[in-house]
Design an enzyme around this catalytic site. Structure first.
Site, PDB file in Angstrom:
ATOM      1  N   HIS A 102       0.819  -1.222   0.000  1.00 56.75           N
ATOM      2  CA  HIS A 102       0.000   0.000   0.000  1.00 56.75           C
ATOM      3  C   HIS A 102       0.854   1.274   0.000  1.00 56.75           C
ATOM      4  O   HIS A 102       0.336   2.360  -0.251  1.00 56.75           O
ATOM      5  CB  HIS A 102      -1.022  -0.019   1.149  1.00 56.75           C
ATOM      6  CG  HIS A 102      -0.500   0.418   2.473  1.00 56.75           C
ATOM      7  ND1 HIS A 102      -0.114  -0.464   3.459  1.00 56.75           N
ATOM      8  CD2 HIS A 102      -0.325   1.648   2.985  1.00 56.75           C
ATOM      9  CE1 HIS A 102       0.279   0.229   4.509  1.00 56.75           C
ATOM     10  NE2 HIS A 102       0.161   1.509   4.254  1.00 56.75           N
TER      11      HIS A 102
ATOM     12  N   ASP B  50      -0.190  -7.519   1.606  1.00 56.98           N
ATOM     13  CA  ASP B  50       0.298  -6.128   1.550  1.00 56.98           C
ATOM     14  C   ASP B  50       1.834  -6.117   1.568  1.00 56.98           C
ATOM     15  O   ASP B  50       2.459  -5.697   2.534  1.00 56.98           O
ATOM     16  CB  ASP B  50      -0.287  -5.371   2.762  1.00 56.98           C
ATOM     17  CG  ASP B  50      -0.031  -3.876   2.689  1.00 56.98           C
ATOM     18  OD1 ASP B  50       0.391  -3.394   1.627  1.00 56.98           O
ATOM     19  OD2 ASP B  50      -0.260  -3.202   3.718  1.00 56.98           O
TER      20      ASP B  50
ATOM     21  N   SER C 102       4.373   2.517   8.043  1.00 55.30           N
ATOM     22  CA  SER C 102       4.035   1.419   7.128  1.00 55.30           C
ATOM     23  C   SER C 102       5.232   0.956   6.332  1.00 55.30           C
ATOM     24  O   SER C 102       6.049   1.785   5.909  1.00 55.30           O
ATOM     25  CB  SER C 102       2.970   1.883   6.151  1.00 55.30           C
ATOM     26  OG  SER C 102       1.757   1.917   6.797  1.00 55.30           O
ATOM     27  N   GLY C 103       5.286  -0.342   6.085  1.00 52.25           N
ATOM     28  CA  GLY C 103       6.374  -0.908   5.310  1.00 52.25           C
ATOM     29  C   GLY C 103       7.587  -1.234   6.158  1.00 52.25           C
ATOM     30  O   GLY C 103       8.434  -2.025   5.777  1.00 52.25           O
TER      31      GLY C 103
END
Ligand code: 4AZ
Length: 308
Positions: free
Chosen positions: A90, A139, A233-234
């Site tokens: 994402h 994801d 995120s990530g």
């Protein structure tokens, strides 16, 4: 006899190719922190705090270029080989074009790079073909760097788990993301110790109510005091395994209902379930690194061929 010799020769070539790819990309010595003393027992962290310089040598800042603004931190990532960063799918919803991205490695303060900080342009972005933006299933994405980085005290790859493990302790998250749900990011890398919860606990009706799948890990704190947020995120959910003295990438920061809310811990991609996907997409990208060794394969292979 010749047929047998050919078979042995092929096996040797395959083995050499595997070994060399493995060592040139440095995955053998993954998950160690040269500048940190793992013997020192850290006190439990409530909420996040500044990480020490060099404390997470696989932590990457993925930055997107906007005309007029320059590069802007959007997501975290983890270095898993000398030219590959693992992140969340994402993260590239804004732009999947590799030309707009860069990876910054060995960075502590986002606006104050050090002499050991490395900036790398991205050659390819590989997003999981079954990524679902509604459910956040799969994801996961890989950024391949145009030029590899050299490992040192500040730059190291993290290990990818091969088998599922239940006994996860201690585990940490790190990132430059928001420190409040409606807050802003931090310029200095933050870290926090988290608990990993059984999926069924987070899937209860008063929590994520069955929306979590076996491809996800639920971690943070049930009281909501420790969590990841937008901008993290990530990035990594990493656990230290004392028996091997290494850190493993257990999860990739993916989503959550808000940030730091009671009963809604952060949700992470369960990396162990993607080991094959990762490997399949690495081999293609690392052939250019091992191609330099082709003449050596041939010398060894022909020597063996003539001896047999
Ligand atoms: C986000 O927006 C996000 N609390 C990341 C992690 C979490 C929530 C939101 C987990 O990228």
């Amino acid at each position: 006899m010749r047929k047998e010799a050919m078979k042995v020769q092929l096996k040797i070539i395959q083995h050499l190719a595997n070994c060399i790819t493995f060592t040139t990309t440095g995955r053998k010595n993954c998950g160690t922190r040269p500048l940190m003393d793992e013997k020192k027992t850290e006190s439990r962290i409530i909420g996040g705090h500044d990480a020490m310089v060099g404390s997470w040598p696989w932590q990457v800042s993925l930055q997107h270029y906007t005309i007029g603004l320059g590069y802007f931190h959007l997501c975290g990532g983890s270095l898993i080989t000398n030219n590959t960063v693992l992140t969340a799918a994402h993260c590239v919803k804004k732009n999947r074009n590799a030309a707009f991205w860069r990876a910054v490695i060995a960075v502590h303060h986002l606006h104050a790079h050090n002499y050991y900080t490395r900036k790398r342009r991205v050659s390819t972005i590989t997003v999981h073909s079954d990524y679902d933006s509604e459910s956040y299933e799969n994801d996961i994405a890989l950024f391949t760097l145009i030029k590899h980085v050299k490992y040192n005290n500040y730059i190291q790859p993290i290990c990818i788990p091969e088998n599922d493990t239940i006994d996860l302790y201690p585990c940490y998250i790190a990132g430059w993301g928001n420190t409040k749900e409606k807050g802003v990011g931090k310029l200095i890398l933050q870290e926090a110790q988290v608990d990993v919860f059984p999926l069924r606990l987070c899937n209860r009706y008063d929590s994520y109510a069955g929306r979590l799948t076996e491809n996800m890990v639920c971690a943070g704190s049930l009281t909501g005091r420790v969590d990841s947020c937008q901008g993290d995120s990530g990035g990594p959910l990493m656990c230290y395994f004392r028996n091997v003295s290494r850190y493993y990438l257990i999860g990739i920061t993916s989503f959550g209902l808000g940030c730091g809310r009671p009963r809604y811990p952060g949700i992470y991609v369960r990396t162990v379930n993607y080991k094959n996907w990762i490997d399949a997409h690495l081999i293609a990208k690392t052939t250019d690194v091992s191609i330099r060794w082709v003449p050596i394969y041939w010398i060894v292979a022909w020597t063996v061929f003539y001896i047999l």
